[in-house]
Design a protein around this motif. Structure first.
Motif, mmCIF file in Angstrom:
data_model
loop_
_atom_site.group_PDB
_atom_site.id
_atom_site.type_symbol
_atom_site.label_atom_id
_atom_site.label_comp_id
_atom_site.label_asym_id
_atom_site.label_seq_id
_atom_site.Cartn_x
_atom_site.Cartn_y
_atom_site.Cartn_z
ATOM 1 N N SER A 58 0.810 -1.220 0.000
ATOM 2 C CA SER A 58 0.000 0.000 0.000
ATOM 3 C C SER A 58 0.848 1.278 0.000
ATOM 4 N N ALA A 59 2.150 1.146 0.210
ATOM 5 C CA ALA A 59 3.031 2.320 0.237
ATOM 6 C C ALA A 59 3.549 2.690 -1.149
ATOM 7 N N VAL A 60 3.281 1.840 -2.147
ATOM 8 C CA VAL A 60 3.733 2.115 -3.515
ATOM 9 C C VAL A 60 2.521 2.207 -4.435
ATOM 10 N N ASP A 61 2.729 2.894 -5.566
ATOM 11 C CA ASP A 61 1.640 3.076 -6.529
ATOM 12 C C ASP A 61 1.442 1.847 -7.407
ATOM 13 N N LYS A 62 2.531 1.258 -7.823
ATOM 14 C CA LYS A 62 2.506 0.091 -8.699
ATOM 15 C C LYS A 62 3.593 -0.870 -8.260
ATOM 16 N N VAL A 63 3.399 -2.164 -8.595
ATOM 17 C CA VAL A 63 4.412 -3.174 -8.298
ATOM 18 C C VAL A 63 4.820 -3.861 -9.590
ATOM 19 N N LEU A 64 6.131 -3.901 -9.806
ATOM 20 C CA LEU A 64 6.726 -4.564 -10.956
ATOM 21 C C LEU A 64 7.374 -5.859 -10.492
ATOM 22 N N HIS A 65 7.000 -6.945 -11.128
ATOM 23 C CA HIS A 65 7.578 -8.256 -10.816
ATOM 24 C C HIS A 65 8.700 -8.526 -11.815
ATOM 25 N N ILE A 66 9.908 -8.738 -11.310
ATOM 26 C CA ILE A 66 11.018 -9.171 -12.160
ATOM 27 C C ILE A 66 11.056 -10.689 -12.057
ATOM 28 N N ASP A 67 10.877 -11.344 -13.175
ATOM 29 C CA ASP A 67 10.787 -12.796 -13.230
ATOM 30 C C ASP A 67 11.999 -13.352 -13.968
ATOM 31 N N ALA A 68 12.237 -14.636 -13.796
ATOM 32 C CA ALA A 68 13.267 -15.362 -14.553
ATOM 33 C C ALA A 68 12.916 -16.836 -14.488
ATOM 34 N N ASP A 69 13.231 -17.545 -15.551
ATOM 35 C CA ASP A 69 12.929 -18.977 -15.555
ATOM 36 C C ASP A 69 13.967 -19.731 -14.723
ATOM 37 N N GLU A 70 13.612 -20.959 -14.352
ATOM 38 C CA GLU A 70 14.455 -21.761 -13.460
ATOM 39 C C GLU A 70 15.843 -22.026 -14.035
ATOM 40 N N THR A 71 15.919 -22.288 -15.329
ATOM 41 C CA THR A 71 17.210 -22.565 -15.957
ATOM 42 C C THR A 71 18.132 -21.362 -15.848
ATOM 43 N N SER A 72 17.583 -20.175 -16.129
ATOM 44 C CA SER A 72 18.384 -18.948 -16.038
ATOM 45 C C SER A 72 18.821 -18.689 -14.603
ATOM 46 N N LEU A 73 17.912 -18.896 -13.646
ATOM 47 C CA LEU A 73 18.262 -18.686 -12.247
ATOM 48 C C LEU A 73 19.352 -19.652 -11.793
ATOM 49 N N ALA A 74 19.259 -20.897 -12.218
ATOM 50 C CA ALA A 74 20.279 -21.888 -11.850
ATOM 51 C C ALA A 74 21.639 -21.499 -12.404
ATOM 52 N N ARG A 75 21.653 -20.899 -13.571
ATOM 53 C CA ARG A 75 22.901 -20.508 -14.218
ATOM 54 C C ARG A 75 23.455 -19.199 -13.652
ATOM 55 N N HIS A 76 22.572 -18.220 -13.399
ATOM 56 C CA HIS A 76 23.026 -16.879 -13.014
ATOM 57 C C HIS A 76 23.078 -16.618 -11.514
ATOM 58 N N SER A 77 22.324 -17.382 -10.732
ATOM 59 C CA SER A 77 22.358 -17.141 -9.285
ATOM 60 C C SER A 77 22.176 -18.445 -8.506
ATOM 61 N N PRO A 78 23.077 -19.393 -8.716
ATOM 62 C CA PRO A 78 22.940 -20.673 -8.022
ATOM 63 C C PRO A 78 23.073 -20.555 -6.500
ATOM 64 N N LYS A 79 23.815 -19.572 -6.019
ATOM 65 C CA LYS A 79 24.009 -19.433 -4.573
ATOM 66 C C LYS A 79 22.745 -18.992 -3.845
ATOM 67 N N LYS A 80 21.737 -18.534 -4.588
ATOM 68 C CA LYS A 80 20.491 -18.079 -3.965
ATOM 69 C C LYS A 80 19.391 -19.125 -4.046
ATOM 70 N N ALA A 81 19.717 -20.316 -4.538
ATOM 71 C CA ALA A 81 18.705 -21.371 -4.696
ATOM 72 C C ALA A 81 18.044 -21.720 -3.368
ATOM 73 N N HIS A 82 18.819 -21.746 -2.279
ATOM 74 C CA HIS A 82 18.242 -22.090 -0.970
ATOM 75 C C HIS A 82 17.227 -21.053 -0.501
ATOM 76 N N ILE A 83 17.422 -19.813 -0.892
ATOM 77 C CA ILE A 83 16.471 -18.760 -0.526
ATOM 78 C C ILE A 83 15.174 -18.943 -1.305
ATOM 79 N N ARG A 84 15.298 -19.270 -2.582
ATOM 80 C CA ARG A 84 14.096 -19.447 -3.412
ATOM 81 C C ARG A 84 13.195 -20.572 -2.901
ATOM 82 N N THR A 85 13.762 -21.526 -2.183
ATOM 83 C CA THR A 85 12.934 -22.642 -1.692
ATOM 84 C C THR A 85 11.915 -22.194 -0.653
#
Length: 192
Positions: free
Chosen positions: A119-146
């Motif tokens: 409610s503190a913002v006017d609009k919300v933008l979702h930045i998405d990425a597919d699982e393959t890209s996430l595994a390749r570009h940010s593997p160290k954050k996989a535990h957080i995504r769970t």
């Protein structure tokens, strides 16, 4: 204009916020940075130590974020306890910062909605990425995504969604999306 950016760990939310700052002059409030600042406050350290034990504190007296993360990302009750302690403080700090800023502001963080900032913002933008890209570009954050919400849940809680291709074209994609949603129409972004 107050724009929220959220999405799962590693999707490029901070990159998007940096682009908006650099190219369009948005001030940036990063929920991770606000949260990290909270973890340096002596009263918060004392409360965390009381709940999680002295194993989450370094010999210098700082919160060992890695040790804390290992505890909370394995146990949803512990994660809930941490969030119950720090989320109200983060929310209050962000609202204070928003009140002091004029012009366009982006509030960026995966937990925008969970912290109660929708409610503190006017609009919300979702930045998405597919699982393959996430595994390749940010593997160290996989535990957080769970322990995060699904892609669909982030998308449903958003006004706009863009998929990060993890290429230099992401900047143009982001800026084009923002440009396409400028204007007087109720559902468009007003960047003034």
């Amino acid at each position: 204009m107050r724009l929220g950016i959220h999405g799962r760990a590693g999707t490029g939310k901070s990159v998007a916020a940096d682009i908006l700052h650099r190219r369009l002059g948005f001030a940036v409030i990063d929920l991770d940075q606000v949260g990290h600042a909270m973890l340096r406050q002596p009263d918060i350290i004392a409360k965390l130590t009381a709940h999680f034990g002295s194993g989450i504190v370094t010999p210098a007296g700082d919160v060992d974020r890695q040790a804390l993360g290992q505890l909370v990302f394995r146990d949803t009750a512990q994660l809930r306890a941490l969030n119950d302690l720090v989320h109200p403080l983060i929310r209050a700090e962000v609202l204070s910062q928003l009140a002091s800023l004029a012009g366009p502001v982006v509030v960026v963080g995966a937990l925008l909605e969970e912290i109660g900032l929708r409610s503190a913002v006017d609009k919300v933008l979702h930045i998405d990425a597919d699982e393959t890209s996430l595994a390749r570009h940010s593997p160290k954050k996989a535990h957080i995504r769970t322990v995060q919400r699904s892609r669909d849940a982030y998308s449903a809680a958003s006004d706009l969604t863009i998929t990060n291709p993890f290429t230099p074209e992401f900047e143009d994609l982001l800026l084009d999306t923002i440009a396409c949603h400028r204007g007087p129409e109720k559902d468009r972004l007003n960047l003034s």
